[in-house]
Design a protein around this motif. Structure first.
Motif, PDB file in Angstrom:
ATOM      1  N   THR A 115     -26.937  -3.177  14.669  1.00  0.00           N
ATOM      2  CA  THR A 115     -27.999  -3.340  15.652  1.00  0.00           C
ATOM      3  C   THR A 115     -27.932  -4.759  16.211  1.00  0.00           C
ATOM      4  O   THR A 115     -27.041  -5.537  15.873  1.00  0.00           O
ATOM      5  N   ASP A 116     -28.923  -5.090  17.018  1.00  0.00           N
ATOM      6  CA  ASP A 116     -28.989  -6.439  17.581  1.00  0.00           C
ATOM      7  C   ASP A 116     -29.279  -7.496  16.518  1.00  0.00           C
ATOM      8  O   ASP A 116     -29.212  -8.698  16.809  1.00  0.00           O
ATOM      9  N   LEU A 124     -22.090   1.170   7.644  1.00  0.00           N
ATOM     10  CA  LEU A 124     -22.453   1.386   9.043  1.00  0.00           C
ATOM     11  C   LEU A 124     -22.479   2.867   9.409  1.00  0.00           C
ATOM     12  O   LEU A 124     -21.754   3.680   8.831  1.00  0.00           O
ATOM     13  N   VAL A 125     -23.304   3.182  10.396  1.00  0.00           N
ATOM     14  CA  VAL A 125     -23.470   4.554  10.894  1.00  0.00           C
ATOM     15  C   VAL A 125     -22.586   4.737  12.127  1.00  0.00           C
ATOM     16  O   VAL A 125     -22.598   3.898  13.044  1.00  0.00           O
ATOM     17  N   GLY A 126     -21.838   5.826  12.164  1.00  0.00           N
ATOM     18  CA  GLY A 126     -20.866   6.040  13.225  1.00  0.00           C
ATOM     19  C   GLY A 126     -21.435   6.001  14.628  1.00  0.00           C
ATOM     20  O   GLY A 126     -20.894   5.328  15.514  1.00  0.00           O
ATOM     21  N   ASN A 127     -22.527   6.726  14.866  1.00  0.00           N
ATOM     22  CA  ASN A 127     -23.055   6.753  16.237  1.00  0.00           C
ATOM     23  C   ASN A 127     -23.635   5.405  16.657  1.00  0.00           C
ATOM     24  O   ASN A 127     -23.720   5.108  17.853  1.00  0.00           O
ATOM     25  N   GLU A 128     -24.008   4.570  15.685  1.00  0.00           N
ATOM     26  CA  GLU A 128     -24.473   3.226  16.012  1.00  0.00           C
ATOM     27  C   GLU A 128     -23.290   2.305  16.319  1.00  0.00           C
ATOM     28  O   GLU A 128     -23.405   1.378  17.128  1.00  0.00           O
ATOM     29  N   ILE A 129     -22.155   2.540  15.666  1.00  0.00           N
ATOM     30  CA  ILE A 129     -20.953   1.781  16.007  1.00  0.00           C
ATOM     31  C   ILE A 129     -20.559   2.060  17.455  1.00  0.00           C
ATOM     32  O   ILE A 129     -20.178   1.151  18.208  1.00  0.00           O
ATOM     33  N   GLU A 130     -20.654   3.321  17.864  1.00  0.00           N
ATOM     34  CA  GLU A 130     -20.328   3.686  19.246  1.00  0.00           C
ATOM     35  C   GLU A 130     -21.225   2.947  20.244  1.00  0.00           C
ATOM     36  O   GLU A 130     -20.761   2.508  21.304  1.00  0.00           O
ATOM     37  N   ARG A 144     -22.882   0.053  19.685  1.00  0.00           N
ATOM     38  CA  ARG A 144     -22.798  -1.408  19.583  1.00  0.00           C
ATOM     39  C   ARG A 144     -21.485  -1.813  18.896  1.00  0.00           C
ATOM     40  O   ARG A 144     -21.488  -2.464  17.845  1.00  0.00           O
ATOM     41  N   LYS A 145     -20.405  -1.433  19.532  1.00  0.00           N
ATOM     42  CA  LYS A 145     -19.098  -1.705  18.934  1.00  0.00           C
ATOM     43  C   LYS A 145     -18.851  -3.201  18.766  1.00  0.00           C
ATOM     44  O   LYS A 145     -18.264  -3.644  17.773  1.00  0.00           O
ATOM     45  N   GLU A 146     -19.309  -3.996  19.715  1.00  0.00           N
ATOM     46  CA  GLU A 146     -19.104  -5.440  19.639  1.00  0.00           C
ATOM     47  C   GLU A 146     -19.773  -6.025  18.404  1.00  0.00           C
ATOM     48  O   GLU A 146     -19.224  -6.920  17.750  1.00  0.00           O
ATOM     49  N   ILE A 172     -18.873  -8.026  12.436  1.00  0.00           N
ATOM     50  CA  ILE A 172     -18.949  -7.873  10.980  1.00  0.00           C
ATOM     51  C   ILE A 172     -17.553  -7.873  10.377  1.00  0.00           C
ATOM     52  O   ILE A 172     -17.274  -8.578   9.401  1.00  0.00           O
ATOM     53  N   ALA A 173     -16.661  -7.074  10.960  1.00  0.00           N
ATOM     54  CA  ALA A 173     -15.292  -7.001  10.449  1.00  0.00           C
ATOM     55  C   ALA A 173     -14.573  -8.325  10.621  1.00  0.00           C
ATOM     56  O   ALA A 173     -13.865  -8.792   9.713  1.00  0.00           O
ATOM     57  N   ALA A 174     -14.752  -8.982  11.784  1.00  0.00           N
ATOM     58  CA  ALA A 174     -14.071 -10.248  12.060  1.00  0.00           C
ATOM     59  C   ALA A 174     -14.519 -11.355  11.112  1.00  0.00           C
ATOM     60  O   ALA A 174     -13.743 -12.278  10.811  1.00  0.00           O
ATOM     61  N   ALA A 175     -15.763 -11.256  10.614  1.00  0.00           N
ATOM     62  CA  ALA A 175     -16.282 -12.273   9.689  1.00  0.00           C
ATOM     63  C   ALA A 175     -15.782 -12.075   8.261  1.00  0.00           C
ATOM     64  O   ALA A 175     -16.101 -12.873   7.373  1.00  0.00           O
TER      65      ALA A 175
END
Length: 230
Positions: free
Chosen positions: A57-58, A78-84, A86-88, A93-96
């Motif tokens: 989320t934000d 993480l929830v799949g439809n929320e990744i869709e 707010r992919k950025e 999260i992954a980049a950190a």
């Protein structure tokens, strides 16, 4: 007539016992019928894992800022439809360098669902997690922690671990005191800061971090915690 009544009574009793066992199995954080389940890790090291459910989320930026301030790596389910949507945010999260887990695609309770529904929910979310640049092992946490037979069977077949928790302060009156009383080596802590608009969960996160640092605990991801298993 008496024999018929006895048989009916036995059938009703059996049904009640079956319902009770189904309820206990569905809600158990420490047992499932198939595959591996981890709600905490037996270790002599003072290490614990922070885990967050739902989103992204934000609130991701605020959560990551707190974790970065204390140089902590956590695990995000993480929830799949929320990744869709707010992919950025998920990519941040992954980049950190945090661990990313699968919390289903739609966040529906995965009980009394068909094997095909379960398969689609998990595989679709796995693909989305991979699309954000995450390359680690993808563990699974059932929505609301609920599971019966089909879900654990599928996870076992796919070699996926079920991750639950043994510390959830959300329902405690004094949440920090609850953590202080119940924390132990190898604990997995569940928090829900993703949809919090009041800022209370973020404050709770920082308070828990400060408390456990004072108590001498180190923070690791769930997979890192599992490597400390005695």
């Amino acid at each position: 007539m008496k024999k018929k009544l006895l048989l009916i009574s036995i059938a009703v009793l059996f049904f009640i016992i079956l319902l009770f066992c189904t309820y206990k199995l569905m809600n158990s954080r420490t047992f499932q019928l198939f595959g591996g389940l981890t709600n905490k890790v037996e270790t002599n090291q003072k290490a614990v894992a922070l885990t967050f459910d739902d989103g992204p989320t934000d609130n991701v930026d605020d959560i990551l800022a707190v974790l970065n301030q204390y140089d902590i790596k956590a695990t995000f389910f993480l929830v799949g439809n929320e990744i869709e949507k707010r992919k950025e945010e998920a990519e941040k999260i992954a980049a950190a360098g945090h661990q990313v887990g699968n919390h289903s695609y739609s966040h529906q309770r995965m009980i009394f669902k068909s094997p095909s529904f379960i398969k689609e929910e998990i595989e679709k979310t796995d693909r989305l997690i991979e699309s954000i640049g995450y390359e680690g092992e993808i563990d699974f946490r059932p929505p609301n922690g609920k599971k019966l037979a089909f879900l654990p069977f599928y996870l076992q077949k796919e070699g996926k671990e079920t991750i639950t928790w043994n510390i959830e302060p959300d329902h405690a009156v004094d949440k920090v005191e609850y953590v202080k009383r119940n924390i132990e080596n190898g604990s997995i802590i569940l928090l829900h800061p993703m949809y919090d608009e009041s800022g209370e969960q973020l404050q709770l996160l920082e308070s828990i971090i400060k408390l456990l640092i004072e108590e001498g605990y180190n923070f690791v991801t769930v997979n890192e915690l599992q490597e400390l298993q005695q």
